[in-house]
Design a protein around this motif. Structure first.
Motif, mmCIF file in Angstrom:
data_model
loop_
_atom_site.group_PDB
_atom_site.id
_atom_site.type_symbol
_atom_site.label_atom_id
_atom_site.label_comp_id
_atom_site.label_asym_id
_atom_site.label_seq_id
_atom_site.Cartn_x
_atom_site.Cartn_y
_atom_site.Cartn_z
ATOM 1 N N SER A 104 0.739 -1.110 -0.115
ATOM 2 C CA SER A 104 0.097 0.134 0.049
ATOM 3 C C SER A 104 0.880 1.153 0.135
ATOM 4 O O SER A 104 1.851 1.264 0.603
ATOM 5 N N PHE A 105 0.534 2.279 -0.666
ATOM 6 C CA PHE A 105 1.194 3.676 -0.603
ATOM 7 C C PHE A 105 0.213 4.658 -0.457
ATOM 8 O O PHE A 105 -0.429 4.835 0.405
ATOM 9 N N LEU A 106 0.243 5.812 -1.348
ATOM 10 C CA LEU A 106 -0.536 6.554 -1.026
ATOM 11 C C LEU A 106 -2.312 6.368 -1.548
ATOM 12 O O LEU A 106 -2.389 5.649 -2.455
ATOM 13 N N PRO A 107 -3.192 7.185 -0.801
ATOM 14 C CA PRO A 107 -4.477 6.962 -1.228
ATOM 15 C C PRO A 107 -4.903 6.867 -2.731
ATOM 16 O O PRO A 107 -5.703 6.055 -3.102
ATOM 17 N N ASN A 108 -4.443 8.044 -3.270
ATOM 18 C CA ASN A 108 -4.945 8.188 -4.795
ATOM 19 C C ASN A 108 -4.005 7.615 -5.928
ATOM 20 O O ASN A 108 -4.310 7.925 -7.150
ATOM 21 N N ILE A 109 -2.725 7.149 -5.510
ATOM 22 C CA ILE A 109 -2.032 6.521 -6.494
ATOM 23 C C ILE A 109 -1.201 5.485 -6.076
ATOM 24 O O ILE A 109 -0.652 5.136 -4.751
ATOM 25 N N SER A 110 -0.770 4.523 -7.000
ATOM 26 C CA SER A 110 -0.059 3.223 -6.723
ATOM 27 C C SER A 110 1.221 3.560 -6.434
ATOM 28 O O SER A 110 1.746 4.764 -7.044
ATOM 29 N N GLY A 111 2.006 2.428 -5.905
ATOM 30 C CA GLY A 111 3.530 2.875 -5.660
ATOM 31 C C GLY A 111 4.064 3.047 -7.127
ATOM 32 O O GLY A 111 5.194 3.908 -7.456
ATOM 33 N N ARG A 112 3.770 2.157 -7.958
ATOM 34 C CA ARG A 112 4.560 2.154 -9.583
ATOM 35 C C ARG A 112 4.118 3.475 -10.143
ATOM 36 O O ARG A 112 5.008 4.005 -10.746
ATOM 37 N N GLU A 113 2.941 3.907 -9.979
ATOM 38 C CA GLU A 113 2.653 5.097 -10.711
ATOM 39 C C GLU A 113 3.353 6.154 -9.880
ATOM 40 O O GLU A 113 3.939 7.016 -10.887
ATOM 41 N N TYR A 114 3.625 6.189 -8.863
ATOM 42 C CA TYR A 114 4.232 7.473 -8.060
ATOM 43 C C TYR A 114 5.739 7.354 -8.580
ATOM 44 O O TYR A 114 6.182 8.300 -8.928
ATOM 45 N N MET A 115 6.395 6.278 -8.437
ATOM 46 C CA MET A 115 7.847 6.103 -8.850
ATOM 47 C C MET A 115 8.086 6.605 -10.320
ATOM 48 O O MET A 115 9.095 7.100 -10.713
ATOM 49 N N ASP A 116 6.923 5.921 -11.064
ATOM 50 C CA ASP A 116 7.000 6.431 -12.885
ATOM 51 C C ASP A 116 6.872 7.949 -12.673
ATOM 52 O O ASP A 116 7.831 8.525 -13.696
ATOM 53 N N ASN A 117 6.210 8.666 -11.962
ATOM 54 C CA ASN A 117 6.075 10.075 -12.047
ATOM 55 C C ASN A 117 7.334 10.674 -11.576
ATOM 56 O O ASN A 117 7.847 11.785 -12.067
ATOM 57 N N MET A 118 8.079 10.227 -10.366
ATOM 58 C CA MET A 118 9.283 10.629 -9.879
ATOM 59 C C MET A 118 10.284 10.417 -10.988
ATOM 60 O O MET A 118 11.153 11.497 -11.111
ATOM 61 N N ALA A 119 10.385 9.540 -11.790
ATOM 62 C CA ALA A 119 11.422 9.357 -12.486
ATOM 63 C C ALA A 119 11.512 10.225 -13.852
ATOM 64 O O ALA A 119 12.404 10.880 -14.267
ATOM 65 N N ASN A 120 10.060 10.356 -14.062
ATOM 66 C CA ASN A 120 9.845 11.484 -15.145
ATOM 67 C C ASN A 120 10.038 12.989 -14.702
ATOM 68 O O ASN A 120 10.466 13.897 -15.523
ATOM 69 N N LEU A 121 9.747 13.237 -13.586
ATOM 70 C CA LEU A 121 9.942 14.428 -13.027
ATOM 71 C C LEU A 121 11.748 14.829 -13.077
ATOM 72 O O LEU A 121 11.791 15.972 -13.444
ATOM 73 N N ALA A 122 12.100 13.970 -12.703
ATOM 74 C CA ALA A 122 13.927 14.114 -12.590
ATOM 75 C C ALA A 122 14.116 14.117 -14.107
ATOM 76 O O ALA A 122 15.315 14.960 -14.531
ATOM 77 N N LEU A 123 13.873 13.460 -14.865
ATOM 78 C CA LEU A 123 14.190 13.145 -16.262
ATOM 79 C C LEU A 123 13.877 14.523 -16.980
ATOM 80 O O LEU A 123 14.748 14.967 -17.778
ATOM 81 N N ASP A 124 12.724 14.933 -16.749
ATOM 82 C CA ASP A 124 12.127 16.504 -17.355
ATOM 83 C C ASP A 124 13.370 17.389 -17.045
ATOM 84 O O ASP A 124 13.740 18.338 -18.126
ATOM 85 N N LYS A 125 13.585 17.565 -16.046
ATOM 86 C CA LYS A 125 14.535 18.662 -15.515
ATOM 87 C C LYS A 125 16.033 18.405 -16.229
ATOM 88 O O LYS A 125 16.817 19.283 -16.636
ATOM 89 N N TYR A 126 16.434 17.002 -15.931
ATOM 90 C CA TYR A 126 17.650 16.754 -16.788
ATOM 91 C C TYR A 126 17.648 17.051 -18.231
ATOM 92 O O TYR A 126 18.805 17.602 -18.800
ATOM 93 N N ASN A 127 16.463 16.780 -19.051
ATOM 94 C CA ASN A 127 16.459 17.218 -20.587
ATOM 95 C C ASN A 127 16.400 18.614 -20.498
ATOM 96 O O ASN A 127 16.979 19.014 -21.339
ATOM 97 N N GLN A 128 15.900 19.267 -19.693
ATOM 98 C CA GLN A 128 15.845 20.875 -20.011
ATOM 99 C C GLN A 128 16.854 21.408 -19.502
ATOM 100 O O GLN A 128 17.422 22.598 -20.409
ATOM 101 N N LEU A 129 17.832 21.135 -18.535
ATOM 102 C CA LEU A 129 19.204 21.407 -18.105
ATOM 103 C C LEU A 129 20.261 21.219 -19.423
ATOM 104 O O LEU A 129 21.124 21.993 -19.804
ATOM 105 N N ASN A 130 20.021 19.997 -19.886
ATOM 106 C CA ASN A 130 21.075 19.494 -20.763
ATOM 107 C C ASN A 130 20.589 19.793 -22.135
ATOM 108 O O ASN A 130 21.480 19.022 -23.272
ATOM 109 N N GLN A 131 19.667 20.112 -22.460
ATOM 110 C CA GLN A 131 18.997 20.320 -24.051
ATOM 111 C C GLN A 131 19.061 18.870 -24.563
ATOM 112 O O GLN A 131 19.410 18.914 -25.549
ATOM 113 N N THR A 132 18.541 17.800 -23.957
ATOM 114 C CA THR A 132 18.458 16.677 -24.601
ATOM 115 C C THR A 132 17.059 16.044 -24.508
ATOM 116 O O THR A 132 16.226 16.803 -24.113
ATOM 117 N N ASN A 133 16.781 14.838 -25.273
ATOM 118 C CA ASN A 133 15.387 14.628 -25.354
ATOM 119 C C ASN A 133 15.438 12.911 -24.999
ATOM 120 O O ASN A 133 14.969 12.016 -25.567
#
Length: 209
Positions: A104-133
């Motif tokens: 069990s994790f947060l009430p409205n989101i599964s653990g896998r969804e949360y971690m997918d979101n966190m990975a994308n959060l960090a990757l978006d910032k990485y792409n923005q700062l390094n001008q990558t895709n």
């Protein structure tokens, strides 16, 4: 000659004061929210608490001390990104643990969804700062440290070009219970893990001929 303000002028002035007062309240609330949600020193982008650190321990015959030394060696040598369940000390503590995607994790989101979101959060910032895709593909494993929130050490696979091969990446994010949003701390291609001393490697089960 000075004249008294009309009722209309008084009403207009009152509305103006009310509007300004309400705007000030909202601005104060926004500033408060922003202050509560601002990055803290250990959440600054690029911050890795394991930089320039090594773990060295003396060999010990004491089982509990050996267990603890083995755990810390895995934590430091992997920079927090690979801590298997079999080397977790058998004692209560708030340390690094493998994340249970099925728990069990947060009430409205599964653990896998949360971690997918966190990975994308960090990757978006990485792409923005390094001008990558670099494009996220899937999470491989996650280690978490739960104390005042959720600090996530995420290993995931990504593609550096549309038709490129999968490459292993690492992301670290942190959310504290008093913050509205999680903060991305780092994202990078996964470096090689420092070797684990042989005495701390999992021992294979004995075979019987």
């Amino acid at each position: 000659m000075a004249t008294n303000p009309s009722d209309a002028d008084m009403e207009k002035s009152s509305e103006h004061e009310t509007t300004e007062s309400t705007r000030g309240v909202y601005e104060d609330e926004e500033e408060k929210d922003e202050e509560e949600d601002s990055c803290e020193s250990d959440q600054a982008w690029g911050f890795d608490s394991f930089d320039e650190t090594d773990y060295e321990s003396e060999q010990s015959d004491d089982d509990e001390e050996f267990e603890w030394n083995r755990y810390l060696c895995h934590v430091y040598n992997s920079r927090g990104f690979k801590v298997d369940s079999e080397i977790i000390p058998d004692r209560p503590f708030q340390g690094f643990r493998p994340f249970n995607f099925n728990g069990s994790f947060l009430p409205n989101i599964s653990g896998r969804e949360y971690m997918d979101n966190m990975a994308n959060l960090a990757l978006d910032k990485y792409n923005q700062l390094n001008q990558t895709n670099v494009v996220f593909d899937h999470v491989v494993r996650v280690v978490v440290k739960l104390s005042t929130g959720v600090k996530s050490y995420i290993t995931f696979m990504a593609r550096e070009s549309q038709q490129g091969d999968l490459v292993e990446y690492q992301a670290k994010t942190d959310w504290k219970v008093w913050q509205r949003n999680a903060h991305a701390i780092l994202c990078r291609p996964a470096p090689e893990m420092k070797p684990i001393p042989e005495r701390y490697l999992p021992k294979p089960l004995p075979t019987h001929s």
